[in-house]
Design an enzyme around this catalytic site. Structure first.
Site, PDB file in Angstrom:
ATOM      1  N   SER A 145      12.339   7.352  -4.245  1.00 50.10           N
ATOM      2  CA  SER A 145      12.406   7.652  -5.662  1.00 50.10           C
ATOM      3  C   SER A 145      12.924   8.452  -5.851  1.00 50.10           C
ATOM      4  CB  SER A 145      10.441   7.367  -5.917  1.00 50.10           C
ATOM      5  OG  SER A 145      10.683   5.744  -5.688  1.00 50.10           O
ATOM      6  N   GLU A 198      -1.393  -4.744   0.841  1.00 50.24           N
ATOM      7  CA  GLU A 198      -2.136  -5.363   1.490  1.00 50.24           C
ATOM      8  C   GLU A 198      -3.227  -4.236   2.379  1.00 50.24           C
ATOM      9  OE1 GLU A 198       0.371  -6.856   0.576  1.00 50.24           O
ATOM     10  OE2 GLU A 198      -0.259  -8.677  -0.369  1.00 50.24           O
ATOM     11  N   GLU A 218      -7.273  12.282  -4.014  1.00 53.10           N
ATOM     12  CA  GLU A 218      -7.347  12.083  -5.794  1.00 53.10           C
ATOM     13  C   GLU A 218      -6.650  11.212  -6.558  1.00 53.10           C
ATOM     14  OE1 GLU A 218      -7.595  13.464  -9.357  1.00 53.10           O
ATOM     15  OE2 GLU A 218      -7.944  11.050  -8.791  1.00 53.10           O
TER      16      GLU A 218
END
Lengths: 401, 378
Positions: free
Chosen positions: A161, A388, A245
């Site tokens: 990305s 999944e 986190e």
């Protein structure tokens, strides 16, 4: 137990909301209100405004520019920022690279990269996935061969990305092809995207946008000083990065923003001779989403308040997999609602030719942009560990199967 | 925000859990079910000794001074054990009614007796025609000299047979659906004109239909203001929703643990069925649903004391929908993952299923509250 926000937390939310309202540039806000993704310069400009305020390096220590917030405050900020709607902080910089450098980086690496990452002077991207290594990340093949004090990198990454925006990439490479276990032969490198031998090729996604890329590495030279942590210990770094986190991953504020956009639009569009907002079935669908968003909101606060109590020292909470799954299901359900409300107006691409033909038409533009968001968010249950895979994590971590 | 129980709350949970693990195995529970009362009076006395029956009452009334959080924690433990005793109608429903609307005299007369285990109450509000509509009351109370005379009938009253006193809603003015004109009365079940027909409910507890025919009630036994019973009833219902949400969490935990254990031991095609990913992902879904449900039980609990009526009602409605849907999903999945054995009366999972089913339709089901939430979308 005190299950309410404290007066300080409520005041904090007000402070954040006011700051965003007063400082978010109007052109960014207008674009995002219509449902468009932020442009690169929207994101850079907003992160710099936040950084100047000391609000960008969210979970970093104060000495590195962090705001010193509790996890609850951080959550409140993220929610308000998404609901505004304002561009999100670049997660590659803030929630991925930053904590990795703080945990594993040398002093020199921290000095060089942290302040620039906070201020988005460097745009980072993540070189993890490969054509043959998706959910099974440890099977990655991109190789780094040590030559003196330089690694020579060859291979290919995919689904990278914003690589086309990026100045730097944090990269997982195989440094020991003969390691006993696949996980033990991997290293974590920082790579300057301007290095010769790097080729970025766009992948146009189903929302017709350029967000994803393939990145090719052809004899790319990376100084050893750009390695994080020990050689062949990169998997530990990757695990830290992925398990670190991740409460922001639910992006609940985005779901809330999509529902309120859908409700606004439902007042403008017709259903059987009346505004769609008056339709019982539509209203029930909104009500169900409110129920699901509220459950996720509380679960999210449970996770972050446990994190606060553990002072961040605990192991990753398996409940963060719940946040990922439920959060992304809601992102998808809420963006789907917005598309369904738009009806036929959801179908135009709002490409240049349409803009040239029409007077500005906010309803049509919002319909089109909403569809872009809906299409892009099909990726939400795929990225960051598919849903999944999250269920596999839960079966192992919680159920012990 | 802080979701961790306090030390006192932790101790409370530990002591309740210990008592139940000593006294409330599934086999022991069956013997309690078969007692004439449909539960164990001996266990009821133990609840009293442990201070559970005075949990939400002030210390001056022999209580523990607890609130919605303590109730949630205890109900969670009760949900795991499928407790049969009339704690919910006596302490939660009637206890809330008295805490909210009782006079000093009424509290002093009743709460200590509840706390010491000598007095059981029920809440008789629902009527056959009303379904979930809280204002639909046709039982009447008319003045006669210094007393009130009650006529009508109440249906599916939880533990109505066991109760020494029932809190009855009756219309003192207005028409069938009017919000105003409903009054609450404290009625001794031994009073002339009170007839109770008890039956077993699907969740193994006892319930009753109660008919009232010219039942005389003194002015001193009016609970709250005449004609202004509805806001009190709403508070009772909200407390009921929060408490049973906690109970549902306990039931979901128990079902998920049983199901996990079963999938580790049940071998098919040469492997424990828990080694198959399709089963694992169902278990992951059940776990996620349980946690989302727990969040909703917390929401209900944290909302109970919110003084903003509209905000409180909204949050309670959200919680009721969420916990109901969660309980239903986990119940249905637990039976499915167990296969045939899950269908049998002798196995516990079906009993949890049925308790969740009953809870889901206590004082309104998810569809009912979803409808209310839908009406408020703006």
């Amino acid at each position: 137990m005190d299950l309410r926000f404290t007066p300080e937390e409520r005041a904090f939310r007000e402070e954040v909301r006011t700051f965003i309202r007063e400082n978010l540039p109007a052109d960014t806000r207008d674009r995002m209100k219509l449902g468009h993704p932020p442009r690169k310069d929207d994101t850079v400009r907003w992160q710099r405004i936040l950084n100047a305020k000391g609000w960008a390096a969210l979970s970093w220590p104060k000495e590195w520019g962090g705001p010193g917030w509790t996890a609850i405050q951080k959550m409140i900020f993220l929610e308000e920022n998404l609901m505004a709607p304002a561009p999100e902080l670049l997660s590659f910089n803030i929630t991925m690279l930053g904590p990795v450098l703080l945990q594993f980086g040398t002093e020199a690496q921290k000095q060089r990269f942290l302040p620039r990452a906070a201020n988005l002077d460097d745009w980072w991207c993540q070189g993890f996935s490969e054509p043959g290594a998706g959910s099974d990340l440890a099977s990655l093949k991109t190789a780094a061969r040590l030559d003196g004090d330089t690694y020579v990198v060859n291979g290919q990454k995919i689904w990278t990305s914003t690589a086309h925006n990026a100045d730097w990439c944090f990269l997982l490479v195989r440094t020991d092809p003969n390691a006993r276990k696949r996980q033990e032969g991997i290293s974590f490198l920082l790579v300057d995207m301007k290095t010769p031998g790097i080729t970025v090729r766009p992948i146009i996604s189903i929302d017709n946008s350029h967000h994803l890329n393939e990145v090719f590495f052809d004899d790319v030279k990376v100084p050893v000083a750009m390695r994080i942590h020990a050689e062949n210990k990169g998997w530990d770094v990757a695990k830290f990065l992925l398990g670190n986190e991740r409460t922001g991953i639910a992006r609940l504020g985005k779901s809330r923003e999509r529902v309120s956009a859908a409700v606004s639009m439902a007042k403008e569009v017709n259903f059987g001779g009346a505004p769609l907002i008056e339709d019982q079935i539509f209203r029930q669908r909104v009500a169900q989403l409110q129920v699901d968003m509220k459950a996720l909101e509380i679960t999210q606060y449970r996770v972050v308040s446990a994190y606060d109590r553990a002072k961040g020292a605990g192991k990753p909470d398996p409940l963060s997999s719940v946040l990922k799954v439920k959060g992304t299901e809601l992102l998808q359900a809420t963006s789907e609602l917005a598309v369904d409300v738009a009806g036929p107006l959801a179908t135009p691409m709002w490409a240049q030719e349409l803009e040239a033909l029409n007077e500005p038409d906010e309803l049509m533009e919002a319909g089109s942009a909403g569809t872009g968001g809906y299409l892009m968010l099909r990726a939400a249950s795929i990225y960051g560990g598919t849903n999944e895979i999250q269920k596999n994590i839960l079966t192992k971590a919680v159920l012990g199967l | 925000m802080d979701f961790e129980p306090s030390d006192d709350q932790r101790l409370l949970v530990e002591s309740v859990t210990r008592m139940l693990s000593d006294t409330y195995s599934f086999a022991q529970r069956k013997t309690y079910m078969s007692q004439p009362e449909g539960y164990s009076p001996a266990i009821w006395s133990q609840f009293a000794e442990q201070g559970l029956l005075g949990l939400p009452f002030a210390e001056e009334h022999g209580g523990f001074g607890g609130g919605a959080q303590e109730i949630m924690l205890v109900m969670q433990a009760f949900g795991r054990a499928l407790v049969l005793e009339p704690f919910f109608p006596t302490v939660v429903l009637a206890g809330t009614a008295l805490n909210v609307a009782g006079t000093a005299d009424q509290k002093a007369a009743i709460l200590p007796a509840i706390a010491e285990g000598s007095l059981k109450l029920a809440f008789a509000h629902g009527e056959r025609q009303a379904r979930y509509d809280l204002t639909d009351v046709i039982t009447t109370a008319t003045r006669s000299g210094s007393a009130w005379l009650l006529d009508g009938s109440k249906t599916v009253v939880s533990h109505g047979e066991a109760a020494d006193k029932i809190i009855v809603s009756a219309r003192t003015s207005g028409d069938r659906h009017d919000a105003d004109g409903i009054t609450l009365f404290l009625v001794n079940t031994g009073s002339s004109g009170v007839a109770r027909r008890g039956y077993q409910s699907r969740d193994d507890t006892r319930a009753a239909d109660i008919s009232l025919s010219n039942v005389a009630v003194s002015e001193a036994d009016v609970l709250g203001e005449v004609g202004r019973g509805l806001p009190v009833i709403q508070r009772i219902v909200e407390a009921a929703i929060a408490a049973t949400a906690g109970e549902t969490v306990g039931a979901m935990e128990a079902m998920n643990e049983m199901t996990l254990e079963y999938t580790k031991t049940r071998v098919q095609f040469g492997n424990p069925i828990g080694s198959y990913q399709v089963v694992q992902h169902r278990l992951a879904d059940m776990f996620m649903t349980q946690e989302q449900g727990r969040s909703m039980a917390m929401l209900a609990t944290m909302s109970i004391d919110n003084p903003d009526d509209a905000a409180r009602a909204h949050d309670i409605a959200l919680a009721k929908v969420g916990i109901g849907q969660a309980g239903r999903y986990v119940s249905q999945s637990a039976v499915q993952m167990h296969g045939g054995i899950g269908m049998t009366e002798e196995y516990a999972v079906g009993h949890y299923f049925r308790r969740c089913m009953v809870i889901e339709r206590l004082f309104g089901d998810p569809a009912y509250y979803l409808h209310k939430l839908a009406a408020a979308v703006a």
